[in-house]
Every structure is written in structure tokens, then in C-alpha cells.
Write an enzyme that holds these catalytic residues in place. Structure first.
Site, PDB file in Angstrom:
ATOM      1  N   ASP A  96      10.932  -2.641  63.027  1.00 15.11           N
ATOM      2  CA  ASP A  96       9.900  -2.397  62.060  1.00 15.11           C
ATOM      3  C   ASP A  96       9.601  -3.488  61.184  1.00 15.11           C
ATOM      4  O   ASP A  96      10.258  -4.491  60.932  1.00 15.11           O
ATOM      5  CB  ASP A  96      10.437  -1.325  61.124  1.00 15.11           C
ATOM      6  CG  ASP A  96       9.298  -0.854  59.886  1.00 15.11           C
ATOM      7  OD1 ASP A  96       8.047  -1.100  60.305  1.00 15.11           O
ATOM      8  OD2 ASP A  96       9.679  -0.126  59.131  1.00 15.11           O
ATOM      9  N   ASP A 302      11.980   7.797  64.450  1.00 16.04           N
ATOM     10  CA  ASP A 302      13.193   7.088  64.026  1.00 16.04           C
ATOM     11  C   ASP A 302      13.417   7.710  62.862  1.00 16.04           C
ATOM     12  O   ASP A 302      12.319   8.156  61.860  1.00 16.04           O
ATOM     13  CB  ASP A 302      13.000   5.756  63.753  1.00 16.04           C
ATOM     14  CG  ASP A 302      12.326   5.226  62.608  1.00 16.04           C
ATOM     15  OD1 ASP A 302      10.926   5.486  62.635  1.00 16.04           O
ATOM     16  OD2 ASP A 302      13.105   4.949  61.507  1.00 16.04           O
ATOM     17  N   CYS A 340      28.106  21.713  70.685  1.00 18.57           N
ATOM     18  CA  CYS A 340      28.082  19.835  70.615  1.00 18.57           C
ATOM     19  C   CYS A 340      28.949  19.600  71.570  1.00 18.57           C
ATOM     20  O   CYS A 340      30.258  19.795  71.503  1.00 18.57           O
ATOM     21  CB  CYS A 340      27.837  19.503  69.451  1.00 18.57           C
ATOM     22  SG  CYS A 340      27.630  17.952  69.183  1.00 18.57           S
ATOM     23  N   CYS A 342      29.605  16.224  71.386  1.00 25.08           N
ATOM     24  CA  CYS A 342      29.843  14.912  70.820  1.00 25.08           C
ATOM     25  C   CYS A 342      31.188  14.469  70.751  1.00 25.08           C
ATOM     26  O   CYS A 342      32.169  15.444  70.645  1.00 25.08           O
ATOM     27  CB  CYS A 342      29.025  14.600  69.631  1.00 25.08           C
ATOM     28  SG  CYS A 342      30.310  15.160  68.214  1.00 25.08           S
ATOM     29  N   CYS A 345      32.769  16.711  67.674  1.00 25.93           N
ATOM     30  CA  CYS A 345      33.150  18.247  68.227  1.00 25.93           C
ATOM     31  C   CYS A 345      34.010  18.416  69.301  1.00 25.93           C
ATOM     32  O   CYS A 345      34.455  19.395  69.397  1.00 25.93           O
ATOM     33  CB  CYS A 345      31.846  18.809  68.398  1.00 25.93           C
ATOM     34  SG  CYS A 345      30.576  18.601  67.111  1.00 25.93           S
ATOM     35  N   HIS A 371      28.114  12.383  65.172  1.00 30.42           N
ATOM     36  CA  HIS A 371      27.628  13.738  65.374  1.00 30.42           C
ATOM     37  C   HIS A 371      26.351  13.686  65.144  1.00 30.42           C
ATOM     38  O   HIS A 371      25.464  14.548  65.964  1.00 30.42           O
ATOM     39  CB  HIS A 371      28.487  15.135  64.721  1.00 30.42           C
ATOM     40  CG  HIS A 371      27.726  16.239  64.709  1.00 30.42           C
ATOM     41  ND1 HIS A 371      27.884  16.980  65.938  1.00 30.42           N
ATOM     42  CD2 HIS A 371      27.108  16.672  63.805  1.00 30.42           C
ATOM     43  CE1 HIS A 371      26.954  18.128  65.401  1.00 30.42           C
ATOM     44  NE2 HIS A 371      26.501  18.115  64.311  1.00 30.42           N
TER      45      HIS A 371
HETATM   46 ZN   LIG Z   1      29.163  17.158  67.549  1.00 30.02          ZN
END
Ligand SMILES: [Zn+2]
Length: 413
Positions: A96, A302, A340, A342, A345, A371
Site C-alpha cells: 500500500d 486485505d 478448523c 489450523c 485448533c 487461527h
Molecule cells: Zn483454527
């Protein structure tokens, strides 16, 4: 390199109303759209390594010219090989221009036709931010996509102020493009004076001929005009008349206006934008905003929200945002989000992560940031899957209904 002789290209498939699945090709790889770009303001997505960012599935990240110009300096970034080499993120990247930061962070700002004179929020030093200077900075930093300098105003600004800023942004776009193209033809200015005060070790090993050549970059214009439809249409028209672009951004949203105005403004802009170019909605990034905007034809997003909220103990879930510090999570053995995958998680439960926050352990901030980024990147991956399957419209309606059902959805920042 594509048929047109540039390393940039965009193609779409699987449209569902204005929503579409696409592929944006850049010199550092292909970005599948719709896509969420994690924000690495200072050349780092806060708290995460590049491998962790990559593991979320993110294909493109954003950095900020204003912050890198002030610290460590765009010349320093260039002397160290450009932002890809410096940060070790070798995928697509966007900077940016810093217009938003100049208006939100800098002190003693004076805006004129020439540019923006401001004092640094770090040390009070005086700086001159002109369209030409911003292009030189973004050419030095070396991201794949660079944004024009534009003039920002508050979301609820009246017609006259909005028109003035929108028209000035168009004039600044002309100056940005002229300087961007000049550097593309003539190369970058010698680096020595930019980093002379920093000492010579990096310069000693620099390949000077390669350093002078401008990196392969695309300049994106930014549609402005506040929440006034006629100004937004005039802005799009001015941008399209100014030339052919590899992508166009919609800016000046999520700056205090009502969500209904954000969505209505996207609906005004999208039909007039070229269908064969990516559309990037700047700074909008709550989960429901992403889904609503993809439905209206936006391709790229974004926002600092996932990492900022993560540091403050809030995480995204399909049922809205949740504050991990709440007492109800004290003995909660569930992961943040059951579906999830990730790292947070799949390894930890809410009780442990809550404990980390209460004890002010830095791992807590990292796990929630991870996460939240994973969640938004994954949400856009799911949107692509649904678009490919022809089920996006029904999926997105059901997703929004669930997200909003318990009333926990946070308002736009
Ligand atoms: Zn997660």
C-alpha cells in the site's frame, strides 16, 4: 511472461452472479481468487513466521510503504535485496502506498496539490510525500503490486469534500503513473545517497547493475468518492480513461461508514469495473464483509483485523467473533473452531489458550493470530470451492445466516 509481454495476467471462471473464481498471475506466482491477503505492515505478519503464514494457505501478503519508508527506510530494504529477500516471503506481495497511514498516523499533516507534508509518528521528523516520491519508495521496496498515492477522507464526508479528494486522487494517479513508468524505462536512482548514512557493508556486495533495474511491478489505481454513487462512478470512469491497468482497487471504505453503505458502494463500483481485471477491496476484512463482498464481485482483500483482534483475545468462528478471555472458556476442552485445521485448533483447547491470555503469555497472541489469519484465508478457499462447484450463492446465504444468528458478529472496525 504472458502473451501481452508482461508477467501479470488475470483470468476468471465459474461465475455466480457478480461473484467469480479467478487466477491472478504475478512475477512471484499465481494468486487464486477470491483471496485474503494477510497484512505484514512492517514486512512481517505480526507474530508469525513466513512458514506459518504459508501454512495458512495465504498466497499473497501486503506490506506498507509508509512504515517501511520511515523504518528501516526504503533504501535499506533495497540494499538488502528488496522486500522479498529481506522478509523471506518469496510469493506475491503488494505494498500500500501509505496514504491511509499518513492520514491516520502522521502528525501535523498539510495536504496540497503537490502532495502531503507530514511529521513522522515515530520521531516527529518532517517528510514530503508526493506521488513521485511514493512511486520511488515503492519501486525501491519492490513488491509485485504497488498502490497509487490517494487522498483519504472520513467515511461520512460530504459531497464537496469527497469530490475534491476523488478528483485530486485522479490527478495524483496521473503523476504516479508517469513516475512509475519513467523508473521502469530509466531504472532506479543510484542507491548510495539513500543509504550513505547507514554504512557500506550491504552496498559492498550489491550487484549495482541489477540493483538499478526497476523490478517487474504493476501499479493499481484506487477508486475513491466516499459513499456518493455519482462520485464513485466518476472515479471509475476517470481511472479507466487514464489507461489500461492490471487491477483496480476500491478504497476509502470501512473508515467509519455504515456496513450497508460499504456494501452499496461496492455495488455501485463493480458493474463499471473491467470484468477481466482483479478487483481489490482495501482494508475490509471481517468474515461477513468478505462473503458479502465476494457476492458483489470482489476478488482480493486485505485487513489488519485477524492479527489485531487475535492480539486482543478475539477469534473468528462460523458463529461470529468470540472473546477467549470469557470465564465460560475456563474449563472448555473444545478447540477454538471444531472444523478448523489450523495449528492452534489441532493442538490446543480453549481452556489452555484462555489461560495463556490471562497469564499474558505471548504464545496466546500468536495462536489466535494464526487461527484468525487461517480462518479468513480458509474462508476464501471455501468460497473458491463453492464457486467451482456452482453452489456459491446458496452456500454464502447459509454461511451468513449462521454467522449472524447469535448476534455476536462484530461491527466493522
Ligand atoms: Zn483454527
Amino acid at each position: 511472461v504472458t502473451a501481452e509481454g508482461t508477467p501479470f495476467a488475470f483470468r476468471t471462471a465459474s461465475e455466480d452472479g457478480p461473484a467469480r473464481r479467478g487466477w491472478f498471475t504475478t512475477p512471484h506466482g499465481v494468486v487464486e481468487t477470491p483471496a485474503f491477503m494477510p497484512v505484514g505492515t512492517h514486512g512481517t505478519v505480526k507474530g508469525l513466521t513466513v512458514d506459518e503464514v504459508k501454512a495458512t494457505g495465504a498466497q499473497m501478503i501486503l506490506s506498507n510503504a509508509y512504515h517501511l519508508y520511515l523504518r528501516p527506510g526504503d533504501g535499506v530494504v533495497r540494499a538488502l535485496g528488496g522486500l522479498h529477500a529481506f522478509s523471506r516471503w518469496h510469493g506475491p506481495m503488494l505494498t500500500d502506498s501509505g496514504g491511509f497511514q499518513v492520514f491516520s498516523l502522521a502528525k501535523h499533516r498539510i495536504v496540497s496539490e503537490q502532495g502531503i507534508e507530514f511529521r513522522s509518528h515515530l520521531d516527529g521528523s518532517l517528510h514530503d510525500y508526493t506521488p513521485e516520491r511514493v512511486m520511488q519508495i515503492e519501486r525501491n521496496i519492490g513488491a509485485d503490486v504497488v498502490m497509487q498515492l490517494d487522498e483519504l477522507i472520513a467515511g461520512q464526508s460530504g459531497l464537496a469534500a469527497s469530490r475534491e479528494a476523488m478528483e485530486r486522487s485522479l490527478r495524483w494517479l496521473d503523476r504516479c503513473r508517469a513516475e512509475f513508468e519513467r523508473i521502469g524505462r530509466e531504472g532506479r536512482a543510484p542507491l548510495d545517497e539513500l543509504v550513505a548514512a547507514e554504512g557500506a557493508p550491504a552496498l559492498a556486495t550489491l550487484d549495482r547493475a541489477a540493483d538499478l533495474a526497476a523490478p517487474r511491478q504493476a501499479l493499481f489505481p484506487i477508486v475513491q468518492g466516499g459513499i456518493h454513487p455519482e462520485l464513485r462512478r466518476a472515479s471509475v470512469q476517470g481511472i479507466r480513461q487514464a489507461g489500461d491497468w492490471h487491477g483496480i482497487a476500491i478504497g476509502g471504505l470501512s473508515v467509519g461508514e455504515a456496513k450497508a453503505d460499504t456494501y452499496a458502494t461496492i455495488e455501485v463500483c463493480v458493474p463499471d469495473l473491467p470484468r477481466d481485471k482483479p478487483r481489490y477491496l482495501m482494508g475490509v476484512g471481517f468474515p461477513d464483509d468478505l462473503v458479502e463482498s465476494v457476492r458483489r464481485g470482489v476478488d482480493i482483500f486485505d485487513c489488519v483485523v485477524p492479527t489485531r483482534m487475535g492480539r486482543h483475545g478475539t477469534f473468528f468462528s462460523p458463529d461470529g467473533t468470540v472473546q477467549i478471555r470469557r470465564a465460560e472458556h475456563k474449563l472448555d476442552r473444545r478447540p477454538l473452531v471444531a472444523e478448523c485445521d489450523c495449528f492452534a485448533c489441532t493442538h490446543y483447547d480453549r481452556a489452555y489458550i484462555r489461560h495463556l491470555f490471562v497469564a499474558e503469555e505471548m504464545l496466546g497472541l500468536r495462536l489466535l493470530s494464526l487461527h484468525n489469519v487461517h480462518y479468513l484465508v480458509g474462508l476464501m478457499r471455501e468460497a473458491r470451492t463453492q464457486l467451482a462447484a456452482g453452489t456459491f450463492n446458496a452456500w454464502s446465504e447459509a454461511w451468513l445466516a449462521r454467522y449472524r444468528a447469535n448476534g455476536r458478529a462484530a461491527p466493522t472496525q
